[in-house]
Design a protein around this motif. Structure first.
Motif, mmCIF file in Angstrom:
data_model
loop_
_atom_site.group_PDB
_atom_site.id
_atom_site.type_symbol
_atom_site.label_atom_id
_atom_site.label_comp_id
_atom_site.label_asym_id
_atom_site.label_seq_id
_atom_site.Cartn_x
_atom_site.Cartn_y
_atom_site.Cartn_z
ATOM 1 N N ILE A 1 0.838 -1.204 0.000
ATOM 2 C CA ILE A 1 0.000 0.000 0.000
ATOM 3 C C ILE A 1 0.871 1.252 0.000
ATOM 4 C CG2 ILE A 1 -1.720 1.317 1.301
ATOM 5 C CD1 ILE A 1 -2.834 -1.355 2.292
ATOM 6 N N GLU A 2 1.971 1.223 0.771
ATOM 7 C CA GLU A 2 2.880 2.370 0.777
ATOM 8 C C GLU A 2 3.435 2.611 -0.620
ATOM 9 O OE1 GLU A 2 7.087 3.858 2.778
ATOM 10 O OE2 GLU A 2 6.777 1.818 2.079
ATOM 11 N N HIS A 3 3.812 1.533 -1.296
ATOM 12 C CA HIS A 3 4.342 1.666 -2.657
ATOM 13 C C HIS A 3 3.307 2.305 -3.587
ATOM 14 C CE1 HIS A 3 6.555 0.639 -6.311
ATOM 15 N NE2 HIS A 3 5.439 0.087 -6.786
ATOM 16 N N ALA A 4 2.055 1.844 -3.505
ATOM 17 C CA ALA A 4 0.985 2.394 -4.343
ATOM 18 C C ALA A 4 0.722 3.858 -3.997
ATOM 19 C CB ALA A 4 -0.286 1.566 -4.172
ATOM 20 N N ALA A 5 0.785 4.176 -2.695
ATOM 21 C CA ALA A 5 0.561 5.561 -2.261
ATOM 22 C C ALA A 5 1.666 6.476 -2.767
ATOM 23 C CB ALA A 5 0.470 5.620 -0.737
ATOM 24 N N LYS A 6 2.904 5.996 -2.733
ATOM 25 C CA LYS A 6 4.028 6.818 -3.210
ATOM 26 C C LYS A 6 3.940 7.074 -4.714
ATOM 27 C CE LYS A 6 7.587 5.956 0.283
ATOM 28 N NZ LYS A 6 8.910 5.338 0.567
ATOM 29 N N GLN A 7 3.383 6.102 -5.447
ATOM 30 C CA GLN A 7 3.217 6.311 -6.887
ATOM 31 C C GLN A 7 2.323 7.513 -7.168
ATOM 32 O OE1 GLN A 7 1.911 2.205 -7.924
ATOM 33 N NE2 GLN A 7 3.543 2.238 -9.442
ATOM 34 N N PRO B 1 7.274 18.910 -5.074
ATOM 35 C CA PRO B 1 7.859 18.636 -3.750
ATOM 36 C C PRO B 1 7.229 19.405 -2.597
ATOM 37 C CG PRO B 1 9.575 18.773 -5.407
ATOM 38 C CD PRO B 1 8.299 19.147 -6.094
ATOM 39 N N GLU B 2 6.949 20.685 -2.789
ATOM 40 C CA GLU B 2 6.419 21.471 -1.673
ATOM 41 C C GLU B 2 4.975 21.114 -1.327
ATOM 42 O OE1 GLU B 2 6.321 24.052 -5.458
ATOM 43 O OE2 GLU B 2 7.672 22.647 -4.452
ATOM 44 N N LYS B 3 4.270 20.399 -2.226
ATOM 45 C CA LYS B 3 2.888 20.001 -1.958
ATOM 46 C C LYS B 3 2.745 18.479 -1.827
ATOM 47 C CE LYS B 3 0.568 23.916 -4.176
ATOM 48 N NZ LYS B 3 -0.455 24.321 -5.175
ATOM 49 N N GLN B 4 3.845 17.774 -1.829
ATOM 50 C CA GLN B 4 3.803 16.314 -1.788
ATOM 51 C C GLN B 4 3.359 15.824 -0.408
ATOM 52 O OE1 GLN B 4 7.274 13.148 -2.334
ATOM 53 N NE2 GLN B 4 6.761 14.181 -4.255
ATOM 54 N N PRO B 5 2.285 15.034 -0.343
ATOM 55 C CA PRO B 5 1.814 14.529 0.952
ATOM 56 C C PRO B 5 2.895 13.687 1.631
ATOM 57 C CG PRO B 5 0.155 14.190 -0.752
ATOM 58 C CD PRO B 5 1.404 14.606 -1.445
ATOM 59 N N LYS B 6 2.996 13.836 2.946
ATOM 60 C CA LYS B 6 3.983 13.088 3.713
ATOM 61 C C LYS B 6 3.366 11.776 4.173
ATOM 62 C CE LYS B 6 7.157 13.552 7.653
ATOM 63 N NZ LYS B 6 7.583 14.430 8.776
ATOM 64 N N ILE B 7 4.045 10.679 3.874
ATOM 65 C CA ILE B 7 3.537 9.345 4.194
ATOM 66 C C ILE B 7 4.380 8.733 5.303
ATOM 67 C CG2 ILE B 7 3.092 7.019 3.307
ATOM 68 C CD1 ILE B 7 2.831 8.286 0.512
ATOM 69 N N GLY B 8 3.728 8.265 6.364
ATOM 70 C CA GLY B 8 4.415 7.579 7.452
ATOM 71 C C GLY B 8 4.176 6.082 7.351
ATOM 72 N N TYR B 9 5.264 5.306 7.340
ATOM 73 C CA TYR B 9 5.180 3.856 7.195
ATOM 74 C C TYR B 9 5.685 3.211 8.482
ATOM 75 C CZ TYR B 9 6.511 -0.824 5.497
ATOM 76 O OH TYR B 9 6.673 -2.184 5.339
ATOM 77 N N TYR B 10 4.784 2.563 9.239
ATOM 78 C CA TYR B 10 5.130 2.043 10.561
ATOM 79 C C TYR B 10 4.692 0.582 10.706
ATOM 80 C CZ TYR B 10 5.099 7.110 11.095
ATOM 81 O OH TYR B 10 5.313 8.455 10.915
ATOM 82 N N GLY C 1 -2.009 -10.328 0.756
ATOM 83 C CA GLY C 1 -1.468 -8.992 0.924
ATOM 84 C C GLY C 1 -0.209 -8.659 0.179
ATOM 85 N N ILE C 2 0.362 -9.577 -0.600
ATOM 86 C CA ILE C 2 1.545 -9.243 -1.367
ATOM 87 C C ILE C 2 1.147 -9.157 -2.833
ATOM 88 C CG2 ILE C 2 3.804 -10.034 -2.149
ATOM 89 C CD1 ILE C 2 4.307 -11.203 0.502
ATOM 90 N N ASP C 3 1.389 -8.014 -3.423
ATOM 91 C CA ASP C 3 1.064 -7.825 -4.828
ATOM 92 C C ASP C 3 2.365 -7.713 -5.600
ATOM 93 O OD1 ASP C 3 -0.149 -7.423 -7.200
ATOM 94 O OD2 ASP C 3 -0.848 -5.386 -6.795
ATOM 95 N N ILE C 4 2.789 -8.821 -6.188
ATOM 96 C CA ILE C 4 4.001 -8.827 -7.001
ATOM 97 C C ILE C 4 3.579 -8.637 -8.448
ATOM 98 C CG2 ILE C 4 6.011 -10.172 -7.707
ATOM 99 C CD1 ILE C 4 5.838 -11.654 -5.068
ATOM 100 N N PRO C 5 3.909 -7.508 -9.046
ATOM 101 C CA PRO C 5 3.461 -7.227 -10.411
ATOM 102 C C PRO C 5 3.948 -8.271 -11.406
ATOM 103 C CG PRO C 5 4.410 -5.268 -9.381
ATOM 104 C CD PRO C 5 4.737 -6.427 -8.503
ATOM 105 N N GLY C 6 3.083 -8.629 -12.325
ATOM 106 C CA GLY C 6 3.493 -9.471 -13.437
ATOM 107 C C GLY C 6 3.527 -10.953 -13.173
ATOM 108 N N VAL C 7 2.970 -11.431 -12.049
ATOM 109 C CA VAL C 7 2.962 -12.877 -11.788
ATOM 110 C C VAL C 7 2.014 -13.543 -12.786
ATOM 111 C CG1 VAL C 7 2.388 -14.713 -10.153
ATOM 112 C CG2 VAL C 7 3.501 -12.630 -9.338
ATOM 113 N N ASP C 8 2.577 -14.350 -13.676
ATOM 114 C CA ASP C 8 1.729 -15.029 -14.656
ATOM 115 C C ASP C 8 1.673 -16.533 -14.447
ATOM 116 O OD1 ASP C 8 4.363 -15.323 -15.347
ATOM 117 O OD2 ASP C 8 4.100 -14.926 -17.475
ATOM 118 N N LEU C 9 2.428 -17.031 -13.434
ATOM 119 C CA LEU C 9 2.389 -18.455 -13.126
ATOM 120 C C LEU C 9 2.447 -18.670 -11.616
ATOM 121 C CD1 LEU C 9 2.512 -21.474 -13.917
ATOM 122 C CD2 LEU C 9 4.992 -21.236 -14.064
ATOM 123 N N VAL C 10 1.479 -19.425 -11.095
ATOM 124 C CA VAL C 10 1.474 -19.836 -9.689
ATOM 125 C C VAL C 10 1.473 -21.356 -9.656
ATOM 126 C CG1 VAL C 10 0.102 -19.972 -7.574
ATOM 127 C CG2 VAL C 10 0.329 -17.790 -8.766
#
Length: 455
Positions: A85-91, A98-107, A307-316
């Motif tokens: 989710i942090e990765h998606a939020a940062k995108q 920069p001066e208007k970029q929301p600050k994200i806290g990851y804990y 909860g893990i979204d690994i992009p491009g998984v085409d085989l499980v």
């Protein structure tokens, strides 16, 4: 069909959507985004891989202000989901100047708490993402000011309940304003979650996004028997017979994950491992490397299934059927995401027939395959074989003759007459068998009595 342009969002959000190649909202996004933008509390239920994350992130970024205070809290039951989710939020955040970029806290647990405290002393984040325990811990220390938040998101609520994290989430929610906008997202809404929902949600909008199948219809499910073959060998060939962009292999235990990963490495495959014995920092580095496509093959336990979204998984590949059948859905759901095609291969032994049948009872349809001489060939449908076996009840010659005679002279009700005759014959046999048992029992008693008298 709705379009993202229908929502009149900030230009930075549209820039992020374009960069992520999001052309149109998924069903869950189409249902939820307008409602969340109105400030309503929601309960969203939909299958894994349906786009729930952006269903709440898009309206969250639309409502974030420049105020340097906590405005939104997103809790997740796992570090990996929080990182996703942090990765998606940062995108999205990176599209702002920069001066208007929301600050994200990851804990999350397992990270440097002292460093997080120092960062909080320098200023509060506008968007908090993390696991309930660490968020609550920082709040109790007086470092993270939760009371200013107007929005709380509980992602994967059923997993939060199962993991025992609900009391921490309850404490977080209790520290927030009464006019809180709460969003609860989950694949399922267990009954045990209802008291919590009633406590904090006042007339929420409940949306259950129906699906024709329990998994995305873009996933092809193959069932491969391994009788007389080494699973390690079969998995190696399945991974190398094609050229998957990204392949995930799920095992039922961390010991099996280590064993399989070692075998694949010995056969010159570069393999990443994700399981409970991997230290949090190492796991984070491994996930980052996977995200950067440093690995093509990943061996994981069910820790990674939710909860893990690994992009491009085409085989499980399922090394075996999980003990908790729900995890089968989450494993397979790692592929076929966002309307992309995917293949899931499940290996099974003959003694796992009942487990396979239990998975099929969930609504999963398998294509039977056999691994022969380096390729997958069509196999025998197990269900058809079981049905054939069930229909081989032996009849007496007289009954067989009656059936044949009736079939020659087809008259109304002949099937009913045959069934009645078969039932009558079965009752007769049962009476005969009962009499024989009683006769044998009497003989045994008489014999025992005679032996007693002789003594």
């Amino acid at each position: 069909m709705a379009k993202f342009t229908d929502y009149n969002l900030k230009s930075e959000i549209y820039a992020a959507l374009a960069e992520m190649h999001f052309d149109k909202p998924t069903p869950v996004q189409e249902k939820m985004i307008p409602t969340i933008l109105q400030g309503r509390s929601v309960v969203g239920q939909s299958q894994t891989g349906s786009g729930k994350t952006h269903a709440f992130l898009i309206p969250i970024f639309e409502h974030l202000t420049q105020a340097s205070e906590v405005q939104v809290i997103i809790t997740t039951p796992s570090r990996e989901l929080a990182a996703q989710i942090e990765h998606a939020a940062k995108q999205i955040a990176n599209q702002f100047v920069p001066e208007k970029q929301p600050k994200i806290g990851y804990y999350v647990g397992g990270t440097d708490k002292a460093r997080q405290v120092n960062q909080l002393d320098a200023g509060q984040p506008q968007l908090v993402i993390g696991t309930p325990g660490r968020i609550l811990d920082l709040s109790k220390m007086g470092k993270l000011d939760l009371h200013t938040a107007k929005t709380l998101v509980i992602d994967e609520a059923d997993m939060t309940l199962d993991g025992g994290f609900l009391p921490d989430v309850d404490s977080i929610a209790g520290a927030l304003p009464s006019d809180l906008q709460m969003m609860v997202f989950s694949a399922t809404i267990p009954q045990k979650l209802q008291p919590f929902l009633k406590k904090y949600l006042n007339n929420p909008v409940v949306e259950e996004i129906p699906s024709e199948t329990v998994i995305a219809n873009t996933i092809t499910n193959l069932l491969v028997g391994t009788k007389g073959r080494s699973k390690d060998e079969v998995i190696y060939h399945l991974l190398t017979m094609g050229s998957p962009y990204m392949a995930l292999v799920f095992t039922n235990t961390k010991e099996r994950a280590k064993e399989l990963a070692q075998y694949l490495r010995q056969n010159h495959l570069k393999v990443a491992e994700i399981h409970g014995d991997i230290k949090p920092r190492e796991r984070k580095r491994t996930m980052a490397a996977i995200q950067h496509l440093d690995y093509q093959y990943v061996v994981a336990t069910d820790l990674a299934a939710r909860g893990i979204d690994i992009p491009g998984v085409d085989l499980v590949i399922n090394d075996g059927i999980p003990s908790e059948l729900e995890f089968f859905i989450h494993r397979v759901g790692r592929t076929g995401r966002m309307n992309q095609a995917g293949t899931a291969i499940t290996l099974y032994n003959p003694d796992e027939e009942q487990r396979v049948a239990a998975v099929e009872a969930l609504g999963i349809e398998f294509e039977p395959k056999n691994y022969v001489q380096g390729e997958l060939r069509d196999g025998i449908d197990r269900r058809r074989r079981r049905q054939r076996n069930k229909s081989t009840t032996k009849l007496d010659p007289t009954m067989i003759g009656m059936v044949k005679k009736k079939k020659k002279n087809v008259k109304p009700g002949y099937k009913r007459q045959i069934k009645a005759a078969i039932a009558k014959d079965a009752r007769f046999k049962k009476r005969v068998a009962t009499r024989e048992e009683l006769r044998a029992s009497r003989k045994a008693k008489k014999k025992a009595s005679d032996q007693t008298h002789r003594r």
